[in-house]
Design a protein around this motif. Structure first.
Motif, PDB file in Angstrom:
ATOM      1  N   ILE A 118       0.840  -1.206   0.000  1.00 56.51           N
ATOM      2  CA  ILE A 118       0.000   0.000   0.000  1.00 56.51           C
ATOM      3  C   ILE A 118       0.873   1.252   0.000  1.00 56.51           C
ATOM      4  CG2 ILE A 118      -1.665   1.304   1.370  1.00 56.51           C
ATOM      5  CD1 ILE A 118      -2.642  -1.573   2.316  1.00 56.51           C
ATOM      6  N   GLU A 119       1.935   1.254   0.793  1.00 56.09           N
ATOM      7  CA  GLU A 119       2.821   2.410   0.820  1.00 56.09           C
ATOM      8  C   GLU A 119       3.472   2.630  -0.543  1.00 56.09           C
ATOM      9  OE1 GLU A 119       6.065   4.429   3.812  1.00 56.09           O
ATOM     10  OE2 GLU A 119       6.049   2.240   3.632  1.00 56.09           O
ATOM     11  N   THR A 264     -13.033   6.315  -1.337  1.00 54.73           N
ATOM     12  CA  THR A 264     -13.945   7.423  -1.078  1.00 54.73           C
ATOM     13  C   THR A 264     -13.744   7.983   0.321  1.00 54.73           C
ATOM     14  OG1 THR A 264     -15.550   6.420  -2.594  1.00 54.73           O
ATOM     15  CG2 THR A 264     -16.363   8.115  -1.108  1.00 54.73           C
ATOM     16  N   THR A 265     -13.514   7.108   1.299  1.00 49.49           N
ATOM     17  CA  THR A 265     -13.236   7.589   2.656  1.00 49.49           C
ATOM     18  C   THR A 265     -11.960   8.418   2.685  1.00 49.49           C
ATOM     19  OG1 THR A 265     -14.365   5.695   3.655  1.00 49.49           O
ATOM     20  CG2 THR A 265     -12.809   6.883   5.039  1.00 49.49           C
ATOM     21  N   LEU A 266     -10.941   8.021   1.926  1.00 47.11           N
ATOM     22  CA  LEU A 266      -9.699   8.802   1.878  1.00 47.11           C
ATOM     23  C   LEU A 266      -9.937  10.170   1.243  1.00 47.11           C
ATOM     24  CD1 LEU A 266      -7.237   5.927   0.954  1.00 47.11           C
ATOM     25  CD2 LEU A 266      -7.094   7.372   3.000  1.00 47.11           C
ATOM     26  N   ALA A 267     -10.778  10.224   0.205  1.00 48.14           N
ATOM     27  CA  ALA A 267     -11.102  11.525  -0.387  1.00 48.14           C
ATOM     28  C   ALA A 267     -11.857  12.403   0.612  1.00 48.14           C
ATOM     29  CB  ALA A 267     -11.916  11.330  -1.666  1.00 48.14           C
ATOM     30  N   TRP A 268     -12.783  11.792   1.359  1.00 50.19           N
ATOM     31  CA  TRP A 268     -13.476  12.548   2.405  1.00 50.19           C
ATOM     32  C   TRP A 268     -12.488  13.007   3.488  1.00 50.19           C
ATOM     33  CZ3 TRP A 268     -17.673  15.011   1.912  1.00 50.19           C
ATOM     34  CH2 TRP A 268     -18.794  14.487   1.283  1.00 50.19           C
ATOM     35  N   LEU A 299      -9.389   9.160  11.369  1.00 48.35           N
ATOM     36  CA  LEU A 299     -10.025   8.278  10.386  1.00 48.35           C
ATOM     37  C   LEU A 299     -11.343   7.721  10.922  1.00 48.35           C
ATOM     38  CD1 LEU A 299      -6.815   6.476   9.089  1.00 48.35           C
ATOM     39  CD2 LEU A 299      -8.318   7.969   7.743  1.00 48.35           C
ATOM     40  N   LEU A 300     -11.391   7.435  12.202  1.00 48.58           N
ATOM     41  CA  LEU A 300     -12.655   7.015  12.806  1.00 48.58           C
ATOM     42  C   LEU A 300     -13.708   8.114  12.689  1.00 48.58           C
ATOM     43  CD1 LEU A 300     -11.382   5.311  16.109  1.00 48.58           C
ATOM     44  CD2 LEU A 300     -12.264   4.149  14.086  1.00 48.58           C
ATOM     45  N   GLU A 388      -5.096   0.210   5.507  1.00 53.06           N
ATOM     46  CA  GLU A 388      -4.817   0.867   4.233  1.00 53.06           C
ATOM     47  C   GLU A 388      -4.999   2.377   4.347  1.00 53.06           C
ATOM     48  OE1 GLU A 388      -5.849   0.169  -0.460  1.00 53.06           O
ATOM     49  OE2 GLU A 388      -7.287  -0.519   1.034  1.00 53.06           O
ATOM     50  N   MET A 389      -6.089   2.820   4.961  1.00 53.89           N
ATOM     51  CA  MET A 389      -6.316   4.250   5.116  1.00 53.89           C
ATOM     52  C   MET A 389      -5.237   4.892   5.989  1.00 53.89           C
ATOM     53  SD  MET A 389     -10.492   4.554   5.348  1.00 53.89           S
ATOM     54  CE  MET A 389     -10.751   3.265   6.560  1.00 53.89           C
ATOM     55  N   ASN A 390      -4.833   4.200   7.022  1.00 61.61           N
ATOM     56  CA  ASN A 390      -3.799   4.705   7.916  1.00 61.61           C
ATOM     57  C   ASN A 390      -2.481   4.903   7.165  1.00 61.61           C
ATOM     58  OD1 ASN A 390      -2.339   5.441  10.159  1.00 61.61           O
ATOM     59  ND2 ASN A 390      -2.710   3.573  11.311  1.00 61.61           N
TER      60      ASN A 390
END
Length: 457
Positions: A118-119, A264-268, A299-300, A388-390
């Motif tokens: 992922i990185e 989508t969460t990362l864009a938000w 992120l939460l 992944e988001m982290n």
């Protein structure tokens, strides 16, 4: 067993009117219905038919803790587009057995092995970001999550990687829309979008078949970390292997559940942090000091205030069943409104305030914070998506200055199953230099408050 049906009140408009209202005003519409009827109401909409929408935490907990003899999988769900072997399509004991096979890849050593993938994908994508001008981050996040899943889940490389990377974005987008729009699967001739989707699915199956054949031909499956290799080795309790078609269904399920939603969460996340500069400053300082607690909390909070999935549901299987204040008949759908639960001041004080500090030093109640659903059907890839988001956010904060903005919040835009920022999570960035980084050991940015009260979403 209770036999007298007791349903919450709700609108009386025809099904097609209620369906149009739900599509046109998915978020505001839910809030308006709650304001009028309370925290539970009965609707009649396409796809689900007669359904009860709930948002009371006690009733949500009861639903998620109930056995499959009372509530089980929705009859109309994503299995229609993901295939009969998908976890979304399975119920009861079949679902339990299949889920058991899929648990190992998302924990321990295998999960840690995916972090570097992922990185690498984040670094590769961010290298092409423009500096000093606004751009939408959602397409970039889509490419990162797609490439990571193709490597970590499919074990794809070379020609198959290129084919899937070309095919899957359009296939997932079309499938996402077909899952929520009542388009008949037959009729309409060549204009029926299901025909196009099925053609895409045939292309997908052919590529995955080549991946499986190559993996078995080359051997060494036990030395690979990708999930395709694990599924080829997995065995049911009776010793039988998963069929090739079931493996293909599970791989596309994992992609559908973890690609668009995570991106989508990362864009938000970008959209939210740019509008809360004090939080952003402290996140940068924490990342430079090697910490992660506030980043995880942020992120939460993004997922609480901007859940990308509207609903999670179950179907009544018993002749009738008592759920909190209500007695529901067989066949009714029960839909949990994730946004209404997350938007409840009695559950999350000042719920419309973006406040990551509410999650510092505490874990969310998984019957109240429910972006991944809950109970025995909670998203299997929640740990993978969280990691992944982290990693993506950590890489972004490490390599770029994310410019704050005073612009109004981006509106919610439906992409079918997922709800995205209408302008794609726009950002303005500058690549960081060594002189821009805080001195080692500093854990808070100058002027960053312990909390950010009143920072309205």
């Amino acid at each position: 067993m209770a036999t007298t049906v007791t349903l919450p009140p709700g609108p009386s408009a025809p099904r097609w009117v209620q369906g149009g209202y739900a599509l046109a005003l998915p978020h505001r519409g839910m809030r308006r219905l709650r304001d009028r009827y309370g925290d539970a109401f009965t609707v009649d909409v396409p796809i689900f038919g007669r359904a009860v929408v709930i948002s009371d935490p006690a009733e949500v907990r009861q639903l998620f803790q109930s056995g499959t003899e009372d509530f089980d999988n929705l009859e109309r769900n994503l299995g229609r587009v993901l295939g009969p072997g998908s976890l979304f399509a399975l119920s009861g004991e079949d679902h339990r057995r299949r889920r058991k096979l899929l648990v190992p890849p998302f924990h321990g050593r295998r999960l840690a092995a995916y972090e570097r993938i992922i990185e690498e994908e984040a670094e590769r994508e961010f290298a092409g970001w423009p500096q000093g001008r606004a751009f939408a981050t959602l397409p970039s996040m889509m490419r990162i999550t797609l490439n990571a899943i193709l490597r970590a889940v499919f074990g794809a490389e070379g020609a198959e990687f290129a084919e899937l990377r070309e095919l899957l974005p359009a296939m997932v987008e079309l499938g996402s829309r077909l899952a929520v729009v009542p388009v008949p699967q037959d009729g309409w001739g060549r204009w029926n979008p299901w025909h196009r989707f099925r053609a895409m699915r045939r292309s997908y199956d052919a590529v995955v078949e080549r991946l499986m054949a190559r993996a078995e031909r080359e051997g060494g499956l036990d030395r690979r970390d990708d999930i395709l290799a694990l599924l080829l080795q997995s065995r049911h309790e009776d010793g039988t292997a998963m069929s090739r078609s079931d493996i293909a269904d599970q791989l596309i399920t994992l992609l559908a559940a973890g690609h668009e939603t995570t991106a989508t969460t990362l864009a938000w996340t970008v959209e939210r942090l740019r509008r809360h500069p004090a939080v952003l400053r402290e996140l940068v300082a924490e990342a430079d000091a090697g910490g992660s607690a506030l980043r995880e909390a942020a992120l939460l909070e993004v997922q609480r205030t901007r859940p990308v999935i509207d609903m999670v549901g179950r179907q009544v299987r018993a002749d009738s069943v008592r759920l909190g204040r209500w007695t529901l008949p067989r066949g009714y759908a029960v839909l949990v409104s994730i946004a209404l639960v997350h938007d409840d001041d009695s559950v999350f004080p000042e719920a419309r305030t973006f406040d990551p500090y509410r999650f510092l030093g505490t874990k969310p109640d998984l019957y109240q914070w429910i972006p991944f659903g809950g109970g025995g059907r909670r998203c299997l890839g929640a740990a993978f998506a969280t990691m992944e988001m982290n990693v993506v956010l950590r890489t972004l904060l490490r390599d770029f200055v994310l410019e704050p903005t005073g612009e109004r919040a981006e509106r919610w835009h439906s992409r079918g199953v997922a709800g995205a920022p209408a302008r794609g999570g726009r950002a303005v960035v500058r690549r960081r230099t060594a002189s821009a980084a805080p001195s080692p050991g500093r854990t808070t940015a100058p002027g960053a408050p312990a909390r950010v009260p009143g920072a309205r979403a």
